[in-house]
Design an enzyme around this catalytic site. Structure first.
Site, short mmCIF file in Angstrom:
data_model
loop_
_atom_site.label_atom_id
_atom_site.label_comp_id
_atom_site.label_asym_id
_atom_site.label_seq_id
_atom_site.Cartn_x
_atom_site.Cartn_y
_atom_site.Cartn_z
N LYS A 12 9.17 4.53 1.44
CA LYS A 12 8.91 5.96 1.65
C LYS A 12 9.75 6.46 2.85
O LYS A 12 10.86 5.97 3.07
CB LYS A 12 7.42 6.22 1.81
CG LYS A 12 6.63 5.66 0.62
CD LYS A 12 5.20 6.14 0.58
CE LYS A 12 4.48 5.51 -0.61
NZ LYS A 12 3.10 5.98 -0.75
N HIS A 94 7.28 9.46 -8.72
CA HIS A 94 6.22 9.04 -7.80
C HIS A 94 5.27 10.21 -7.54
O HIS A 94 5.68 11.35 -7.51
CB HIS A 94 6.82 8.53 -6.49
CG HIS A 94 5.82 7.85 -5.61
ND1 HIS A 94 4.94 8.55 -4.81
CD2 HIS A 94 5.53 6.53 -5.44
CE1 HIS A 94 4.16 7.68 -4.18
NE2 HIS A 94 4.50 6.45 -4.54
N GLU A 164 0.20 4.29 -11.13
CA GLU A 164 -0.35 4.45 -9.78
C GLU A 164 -1.41 5.55 -9.79
O GLU A 164 -1.07 6.74 -9.80
CB GLU A 164 0.76 4.88 -8.81
CG GLU A 164 1.87 3.87 -8.67
CD GLU A 164 2.70 4.16 -7.43
OE1 GLU A 164 2.79 3.28 -6.57
OE2 GLU A 164 3.22 5.28 -7.31
#
Length: 247
Positions: A12, A94, A164
Site C-alpha cells: 500500500k 482492490h 477480500e
C-alpha cells in the site's frame, strides 16, 4: 492439476528506501517454501529500487495501472511503464481503489484486460462490504464483480483472483476459515457455470483480509483457498510465516 499457492504482499502507501531495503534483506535471507509463488505490491516510485534488491524468485507488482498505453492522463501509470521498471504483475480492483477512489467495476475490468494484453499478470480483487454481508448479498456482490471481469477477460491463465471481504481489511476482523471457504467454493461454482470447468479448476483464488501468522495455517488448509493477499502483515517479519503457511 494442483494449483500453486500464491502469496501477495500489498505494501500500500507505505515504505521508504531505508525500510524497503530492510524488508527486502529480511525476505531475501528467509527460508521460504519453494512451492509458493510470491508477489510483492510495491509503491510505483520504489518498484525499480525493490526489483534491484530482490532475488528473481520474488515477483514485483504495481498496485494499480490505467487502461491505455499512454496519453494525457496526469498521475496515471500504464502497464507498459510498470514492465519497463521491472514489475511483472499488477493488483487491480482492490477495495481501496473501489471505495476510497470510486473506481467502478467496468473500469477495473478494462484495466485488467489491458494489463493482460500488455503481458502483465493480474491479481484481480473482489469483495463485499459489511452492510452487504449483513444483508445476505455476499454472493450477489462477488458474482457481479466477477461478471464485470468476465466481460473483458478472455484468457484467465495469467489471472489470480483475490477475495477480500472489505469488512476484514485492516480491521483486525477476519472471516473465519469456514466463511472464507464458503465464498471461495461459491466462486469456483460461479466460474464453472459462467466461464468453464477448466478455469474453475485451475484459477487460483487468494483470501485477503487481516491474514496473520496466527490464522494463516487454518485458512491455507481450506480446499479452495490458494493463497493470500496480505496488507499490513506483509511489512513485518511474520510475512515469512504466512508465505510458509502450507509447510
Amino acid at each position: 492439476m494442483a494449483r500453486k499457492f500464491c502469496v501477495g504482499g500489498n505494501w500500500k502507501m507505505n515504505g521508504d528506501k531505508a525500510s524497503i531495503t530492510e524488508l527486502c534483506k529480511t525476505l531475501s535471507g528467509a527460508t521460504l517454501d519453494e512451492n509458493v509463488e510470491i508477489v510483492l505490491g510495491c509503491p510505483f516510485v520504489y518498484i525499480n529500487f525493490a526489483r534491484d534488491l530482490l532475488p528473481a524468485k520474488f515477483n514485483v507488482a504495481g498496485q494499480n495501472c490505467y487502461k491505455v498505453p499512454k496519453g494525457a492522463f496526469t498521475g496515471e501509470v500504464s502497464p507498459a511503464m510498470l514492465k519497463d521498471v521491472g514489475a511483472g504483475w499488477v493488483i487491480l480492483g482492490h477495495s481501496e481503489r473501489r471505495h476510497v477512489f470510486g473506481e467502478p467495476d467496468e473500469l477495473i475490468a478494462e484495466k485488467a484486460a489491458h494489463a493482460l494484453a500488455e503481458g502483465l499478470k493480474v491479481i484481480a480483487c473482489i469483495g463485499e462490504k459489511l452492510e452487504e454481508r449483513e444483508a445476505g448479498k455476499t454472493e450477489a456482490v462477488v458474482a457481479s464483480q466477477m461478471a464485470a471481469y468476465a466481460k473483458t477477460i478472455k484468457d484467465w491463465t495469467n489471472v489470480v483472483v483475490a477475495y477480500e471481504p472489505v469488512w476484514a481489511i485492516g480491521t483486525g476482523k477476519t472471516a473465519t476459515p469456514q466463511q472464507a471457504q464458503e465464498v471461495h467454493a461459491y466462486l469456483r461454482k460461479w466460474l464453472a457455470e459462467n466461464i468453464s470447468k477448466e478455469v474453475s479448476d485451475s484459477l487460483r483464488i487468494q483470501y485477503g483480509g487481516s491474514v496473520t501468522a496466527a490464522n494463516c495455517k487454518e485458512l491455507a488448509a481450506q480446499p479452495d483457498i490458494d493463497g493470500f493477499l496480505v496488507g499490513g502483515a506483509s511489512l513485518k517479519p511474520e510475512f515469512i510465516d504466512i508465505i510458509n503457511a502450507k509447510k
